[in-house]
Design an enzyme around this catalytic site. Structure first.
Site, short mmCIF file in Angstrom:
data_model
loop_
_atom_site.label_atom_id
_atom_site.label_comp_id
_atom_site.label_asym_id
_atom_site.label_seq_id
_atom_site.Cartn_x
_atom_site.Cartn_y
_atom_site.Cartn_z
CD GLU A 173 7.24 1.98 -1.24
OE1 GLU A 173 7.91 1.24 -2.00
OE2 GLU A 173 7.58 3.13 -0.94
CD GLU A 204 0.82 0.44 3.02
OE1 GLU A 204 0.71 1.69 2.89
OE2 GLU A 204 1.80 -0.10 3.53
#
Length: 348
Positions: free
Chosen positions: A318, A171
């Site tokens: 991420e 994310e």
């Protein structure tokens, strides 16, 4: 015997056969430690004694959060888009970790404030231009929440196209450690003070302010729902980002498709909690990669009863930590499929 009883009997028989096969590999029993547990999990998820998982893909979901207006982050929302651009350029942290693990990376725009130009590695599933300020009102409407879940579920078609049996969820979203703390608090009952941390770089005064804002946000929402599924949906609607809700839908679909789902850090684990409230059977598909340095992550993992594979004090997000777990999943897969047996020896 009922159909359910026959299924349970078959599953137990297959688990016993798989366990015996792992014990009979050319090694002392248990000598590969957690890798043997992982191999058993992979075999049970795929229902194959010699699984072929196919490709590994990283889905990085991006979205912005209206709650950043309350000063709960060290960086402005514009940074979300800048990091997303680096992912598309192939130079973000997740690109480096994914290349090391032999995985592809795609960015899913779930709802950033400003859209990005079309790109080969971009999937546009925008629900809105960021969420609303959850301190003042629900982060999204019921329709937006349902739409994000549906769009996430639909992403499984992309994984089919890629023949991906291993899926990493990551994310990007300035403010999403606040959203994760709120969702985690409501779904577990863990104190907000335990779950609220520095995120992308708050100092102690900033963390204290963040805690005050999130406490007021919980009071404003006043969620009083006992049913786990309804409570999860309401927590997502009230507090989450579009990237988190879309990820929940994608996790559920990946589990239904018998893929191995590698869970990253604090934010992804909060999303996994919601996914498990909505689809408890997905737990068998989840591999928890690492324990983040974000303080609340350990508390969420303990609540789930998850044992992360490693702890490297990472906190980038991420999907970076989860990507580094791909080689461990691969090793467990290959152990089942290619490691020699000890002739005539299958310890019981």
């Amino acid at each position: 015997m009922s159909v359910g009883g026959q299924k349970a009997q078959w599953e137990q028989g297959f688990a016993d056969t798989l366990t015996a096969a792992i014990r009979g590999k050319a090694k002392p029993v248990g000598s590969l430690g957690r890798l043997e547990e992982l191999a058993l999990q992979i075999g049970l998820v795929t229902r194959k004694p010699k699984p072929v998982l196919g490709a590994a893909e990283v889905l990085v979901f991006a979205g912005d959060h209206g709650l950043t207006a309350e000063g709960v982050t060290a960086y402005p929302s514009a940074v979300t888009r800048e990091i997303a651009k680096l992912v598309l350029a192939g130079t973000a942290g997740i690109n480096i970790c994914a290349r090391a693990a032999g995985a592809g990376v795609v960015l899913v725009d779930a709802g950033m404030i400003e859209a990005l130009p079309p790109h080969a590695s971009l999937i546009d599933r925008r629900i809105g231009r960021g969420t609303r300020n959850a301190r003042r009102e629900p982060a999204m409407t019921l329709e937006e929440c349902a739409g994000a879940l549906e769009e996430g579920h639909g992403l499984d078609a992309y994984l089919d196209e890629k023949n991906a049996g291993i899926v990493v969820f990551g994310e990007i979203g300035i403010g999403n450690t606040s959203a994760a703390a709120l969702v985690g608090h409501v779904l577990t009952g863990i104190d907000l003070a335990t779950l609220v941390g520095p995120g992308a770089g708050l100092d102690p005064a900033g963390v204290a302010h963040k805690l005050r804002v999130l406490s007021e946000t919980v009071e404003r929402a006043a969620i009083a729902i006992d049913d786990p599924r309804s409570r999860a949906l309401e927590a997502l609607r009230q507090f989450a980002g579009f990237e988190m809700v879309m990820m929940v839908g994608a996790m559920m679909a990946a589990a239904e498709a018998r893929r191995i789902v590698i869970v990253d850090g604090f934010i992804v684990t909060a999303a996994a909690l919601a996914a498990l409230a909505l689809a408890p059977a997905a737990r068998s598909n989840f591999v928890f990669a690492h324990c983040s340095a974000e303080p609340g992550h350990r508390a969420l993992l303990d609540h789930i009863g998850a044992k992360p594979l490693f702890d490297l004090q990472m906190r980038l997000g991420e999907g970076t930590g989860a990507a580094l777990a791909i080689p461990l999943v691969r090793a467990a897969e290959l152990m089942l499929r290619e490691m020699a047996d000890l002739p005539g020896q299958h310890p019981k």
